[in-house]
Scaffold this motif. Structure first.
Motif, PDB file in Angstrom:
ATOM      1  N   ARG A 154       0.808  -1.223   0.000  1.00 20.73           N
ATOM      2  CA  ARG A 154       0.000   0.000   0.000  1.00 20.73           C
ATOM      3  C   ARG A 154       0.833   1.261   0.000  1.00 20.73           C
ATOM      4  NH1 ARG A 154      -3.128   0.907   4.321  1.00 20.73           N
ATOM      5  NH2 ARG A 154      -1.992  -0.447   5.746  1.00 20.73           N
ATOM      6  N   THR A 155       2.114   1.137  -0.334  1.00 18.97           N
ATOM      7  CA  THR A 155       2.957   2.325  -0.403  1.00 18.97           C
ATOM      8  C   THR A 155       4.042   2.106  -1.438  1.00 18.97           C
ATOM      9  OG1 THR A 155       4.168   3.927   0.963  1.00 18.97           O
ATOM     10  CG2 THR A 155       4.641   1.592   1.361  1.00 18.97           C
ATOM     11  N   ASP A 156       4.738   3.173  -1.790  1.00 18.42           N
ATOM     12  CA  ASP A 156       5.870   3.083  -2.703  1.00 18.42           C
ATOM     13  C   ASP A 156       7.149   3.168  -1.871  1.00 18.42           C
ATOM     14  OD1 ASP A 156       4.256   3.046  -5.026  1.00 18.42           O
ATOM     15  OD2 ASP A 156       4.034   5.222  -4.908  1.00 18.42           O
ATOM     16  N   MET A 157       7.901   2.084  -1.845  1.00 14.62           N
ATOM     17  CA  MET A 157       9.174   2.081  -1.130  1.00 14.62           C
ATOM     18  C   MET A 157      10.185   2.907  -1.911  1.00 14.62           C
ATOM     19  SD  MET A 157       8.692   0.522   1.663  1.00 14.62           S
ATOM     20  CE  MET A 157      10.419   0.627   2.133  1.00 14.62           C
ATOM     21  N   LEU A 158      10.857   3.833  -1.209  1.00 13.37           N
ATOM     22  CA  LEU A 158      11.789   4.746  -1.866  1.00 13.37           C
ATOM     23  C   LEU A 158      13.245   4.499  -1.492  1.00 13.37           C
ATOM     24  CD1 LEU A 158       9.837   8.111  -1.395  1.00 13.37           C
ATOM     25  CD2 LEU A 158       9.652   6.444  -3.251  1.00 13.37           C
ATOM     26  N   MET A 159      13.496   4.171  -0.210  1.00 11.35           N
ATOM     27  CA  MET A 159      14.866   4.027   0.258  1.00 11.35           C
ATOM     28  C   MET A 159      14.966   2.884   1.268  1.00 11.35           C
ATOM     29  SD  MET A 159      16.021   8.036   0.849  1.00 11.35           S
ATOM     30  CE  MET A 159      17.750   7.587   1.122  1.00 11.35           C
ATOM     31  N   LEU A 160      16.164   2.333   1.365  1.00 12.32           N
ATOM     32  CA  LEU A 160      16.475   1.320   2.366  1.00 12.32           C
ATOM     33  C   LEU A 160      17.650   1.802   3.206  1.00 12.32           C
ATOM     34  CD1 LEU A 160      16.314  -1.898   0.148  1.00 12.32           C
ATOM     35  CD2 LEU A 160      14.543  -1.054   1.701  1.00 12.32           C
ATOM     36  N   SER A 161      17.725   1.313   4.446  1.00 14.00           N
ATOM     37  CA  SER A 161      18.830   1.673   5.332  1.00 14.00           C
ATOM     38  C   SER A 161      19.494   0.404   5.840  1.00 14.00           C
ATOM     39  CB  SER A 161      18.323   2.515   6.501  1.00 14.00           C
ATOM     40  OG  SER A 161      17.356   1.799   7.259  1.00 14.00           O
ATOM     41  N   THR A 162      20.821   0.429   5.878  1.00 15.87           N
ATOM     42  CA  THR A 162      21.582  -0.750   6.276  1.00 15.87           C
ATOM     43  C   THR A 162      22.583  -0.394   7.365  1.00 15.87           C
ATOM     44  OG1 THR A 162      21.410  -1.707   4.050  1.00 15.87           O
ATOM     45  CG2 THR A 162      23.126  -2.582   5.494  1.00 15.87           C
ATOM     46  N   SER A 163      22.583  -1.194   8.418  1.00  8.94           N
ATOM     47  CA  SER A 163      23.608  -1.105   9.454  1.00  8.94           C
ATOM     48  C   SER A 163      24.305  -2.451   9.528  1.00  8.94           C
ATOM     49  CB  SER A 163      22.986  -0.742  10.800  1.00  8.94           C
ATOM     50  OG  SER A 163      22.139  -1.792  11.259  1.00  8.94           O
ATOM     51  N   GLU A 164      25.156  -2.630  10.525  1.00  9.10           N
ATOM     52  CA  GLU A 164      25.873  -3.893  10.649  1.00  9.10           C
ATOM     53  C   GLU A 164      24.951  -5.055  10.968  1.00  9.10           C
ATOM     54  OE1 GLU A 164      28.572  -3.157  13.801  1.00  9.10           O
ATOM     55  OE2 GLU A 164      27.019  -2.902  15.322  1.00  9.10           O
ATOM     56  N   VAL A 165      23.714  -4.763  11.380  1.00  9.12           N
ATOM     57  CA  VAL A 165      22.782  -5.801  11.800  1.00  9.12           C
ATOM     58  C   VAL A 165      21.829  -6.217  10.698  1.00  9.12           C
ATOM     59  CG1 VAL A 165      20.962  -6.388  13.444  1.00  9.12           C
ATOM     60  CG2 VAL A 165      22.928  -5.047  14.197  1.00  9.12           C
ATOM     61  N   VAL A 166      21.255  -5.243   9.978  1.00  8.39           N
ATOM     62  CA  VAL A 166      20.132  -5.555   9.103  1.00  8.39           C
ATOM     63  C   VAL A 166      19.943  -4.456   8.056  1.00  8.39           C
ATOM     64  CG1 VAL A 166      18.382  -4.373  10.498  1.00  8.39           C
ATOM     65  CG2 VAL A 166      17.717  -6.388   9.156  1.00  8.39           C
ATOM     66  N   THR A 167      19.264  -4.813   6.963  1.00  6.63           N
ATOM     67  CA  THR A 167      18.749  -3.831   6.011  1.00  6.63           C
ATOM     68  C   THR A 167      17.255  -3.677   6.258  1.00  6.63           C
ATOM     69  OG1 THR A 167      20.395  -4.292   4.315  1.00  6.63           O
ATOM     70  CG2 THR A 167      18.322  -3.342   3.570  1.00  6.63           C
ATOM     71  N   ALA A 168      16.787  -2.437   6.339  1.00  9.42           N
ATOM     72  CA  ALA A 168      15.402  -2.166   6.723  1.00  9.42           C
ATOM     73  C   ALA A 168      14.843  -1.018   5.888  1.00  9.42           C
ATOM     74  CB  ALA A 168      15.328  -1.829   8.212  1.00  9.42           C
ATOM     75  N   ALA A 169      13.547  -0.796   6.032  1.00 10.15           N
ATOM     76  CA  ALA A 169      12.899   0.317   5.345  1.00 10.15           C
ATOM     77  C   ALA A 169      13.477   1.642   5.824  1.00 10.15           C
ATOM     78  CB  ALA A 169      11.390   0.282   5.595  1.00 10.15           C
ATOM     79  N   CYS A 170      13.681   2.558   4.889  1.00 13.11           N
ATOM     80  CA  CYS A 170      14.187   3.894   5.231  1.00 13.11           C
ATOM     81  C   CYS A 170      13.173   4.981   4.902  1.00 13.11           C
ATOM     82  CB  CYS A 170      15.497   4.156   4.501  1.00 13.11           C
ATOM     83  SG  CYS A 170      16.152   5.818   4.716  1.00 13.11           S
ATOM     84  N   ALA A 171      12.571   4.924   3.712  1.00 14.56           N
ATOM     85  CA  ALA A 171      11.606   5.959   3.315  1.00 14.56           C
ATOM     86  C   ALA A 171      10.574   5.368   2.362  1.00 14.56           C
ATOM     87  CB  ALA A 171      12.320   7.142   2.659  1.00 14.56           C
ATOM     88  N   TRP A 172       9.329   5.865   2.489  1.00 16.47           N
ATOM     89  CA  TRP A 172       8.239   5.399   1.648  1.00 16.47           C
ATOM     90  C   TRP A 172       7.227   6.528   1.495  1.00 16.47           C
ATOM     91  CZ3 TRP A 172       9.606   3.649   6.435  1.00 16.47           C
ATOM     92  CH2 TRP A 172       8.734   3.917   7.510  1.00 16.47           C
ATOM     93  N   ALA A 173       6.372   6.432   0.487  1.00 17.93           N
ATOM     94  CA  ALA A 173       5.423   7.517   0.203  1.00 17.93           C
ATOM     95  C   ALA A 173       4.225   6.980  -0.559  1.00 17.93           C
ATOM     96  CB  ALA A 173       6.111   8.610  -0.610  1.00 17.93           C
ATOM     97  N   HIS A 174       3.064   7.598  -0.341  1.00 18.54           N
ATOM     98  CA  HIS A 174       1.852   7.210  -1.054  1.00 18.54           C
ATOM     99  C   HIS A 174       0.765   8.259  -0.806  1.00 18.54           C
ATOM    100  CE1 HIS A 174       1.621   5.488   3.027  1.00 18.54           C
ATOM    101  NE2 HIS A 174       0.339   5.786   2.958  1.00 18.54           N
ATOM    102  N   SER A 175      -0.343   8.112  -1.497  1.00 18.34           N
ATOM    103  CA  SER A 175      -1.497   8.991  -1.325  1.00 18.34           C
ATOM    104  C   SER A 175      -2.572   8.302  -0.503  1.00 18.34           C
ATOM    105  CB  SER A 175      -2.076   9.389  -2.686  1.00 18.34           C
ATOM    106  OG  SER A 175      -1.145  10.144  -3.438  1.00 18.34           O
ATOM    107  N   VAL A 176      -3.305   9.109   0.259  1.00 20.47           N
ATOM    108  CA  VAL A 176      -4.472   8.638   1.009  1.00 20.47           C
ATOM    109  C   VAL A 176      -5.582   9.648   0.759  1.00 20.47           C
ATOM    110  CG1 VAL A 176      -5.431   8.072   3.266  1.00 20.47           C
ATOM    111  CG2 VAL A 176      -3.046   7.536   2.775  1.00 20.47           C
ATOM    112  N   GLY A 177      -6.574   9.265  -0.021  1.00 19.64           N
ATOM    113  CA  GLY A 177      -7.577  10.237  -0.423  1.00 19.64           C
ATOM    114  C   GLY A 177      -6.919  11.345  -1.218  1.00 19.64           C
TER     115      GLY A 177
END
Length: 212
Positions: A154-177
């Motif tokens: 339900r969103t557009d994933m824009l960026m990911l973030s990575t540290s020594e532990v994991v890669t995770a969601a960083c930024a996302w965007a979408h419209s609601v109404g």
């Protein structure tokens, strides 16, 4: 036309002394009327038009009750009517899996974070193009790495973030109404929040959510 943005910030772990100087860099033009507060309820209670609400915290100061589902629904109604919403770092905290903020607004929800400040590499997703990413090449900074649940259907994933532990969601965007929503996880430290790429990312998101 002057746009009004409510910036909800200032709690024990994310004090205004850290956040406000960086906010001044984001909204550094005469296009913005910036209202600084530590209460999300101010957005619900004001009679003036709010073009954008930017949450750096949960917006519930000490001594006040958590934002109820009914209040979340009132906020969502404003977004559906055209108000922009940005959830930055700690603005993603205390969002339950069954809450309107997650189920209806899909701002993402905080699950946990690194125990220490660690190098976090924030990068754009390959082959993704979006106005929020204009001029963004990615950046690395010492930060508190946030791990969030995001409904990617339900969103557009824009960026990911990575540290020594994991890669995770960083930024996302979408419209609601008629409104637009952006979530982003960086920004606990001054190094991360004040990084020129992070400032540009927040400016882009503010412009996109308000149609500038």
């Amino acid at each position: 036309m002057l746009k009004t943005v409510y910036v909800v910030r200032d709690d024990f772990y994310h004090p205004k002394e850290v956040i406000d100087p960086e906010i001044a860099k984001v909204f550094n033009s005469n296009e913005w009327n910036v209202v600084l507060t530590n209460r999300l309820r101010d957005v619900l209670e004001t009679e003036q038009q709010v073009d954008l609400t930017m949450l750096f915290t949960v917006g519930r100061p000490d001594g006040e009750a958590d934002i109820t589902h009914e209040e979340q629904n009132r906020f969502i109604a404003k977004v559906k009517d055209g108000m922009g919403a940005m959830f930055v770092h700690a603005g993603l905290v205390l969002i339950e899996e069954d809450s309107p903020f997650y189920v209806e607004l899909n701002s993402g929800r905080f699950l946990g974070h690194s125990h220490d400040h660690v190098p976090v590499e924030n990068v754009t997703i390959r082959n993704v193009s979006h106005p929020v990413l204009e001029g963004i090449t990615g950046f690395t900074a010492m930060d508190e790495h946030y791990y969030c649940s995001v409904d990617v259907s339900r969103t557009d994933m824009l960026m990911l973030s990575t540290s020594e532990v994991v890669t995770a969601a960083c930024a996302w965007a979408h419209s609601v109404g008629s409104g637009k929503v952006v979530g982003m996880t960086p920004g606990h430290t001054t190094e991360a929040l004040g990084h020129p790429q992070m400032i540009r990312l927040m400016q882009n998101a503010a412009n996109w959510t308000t149609g500038l």
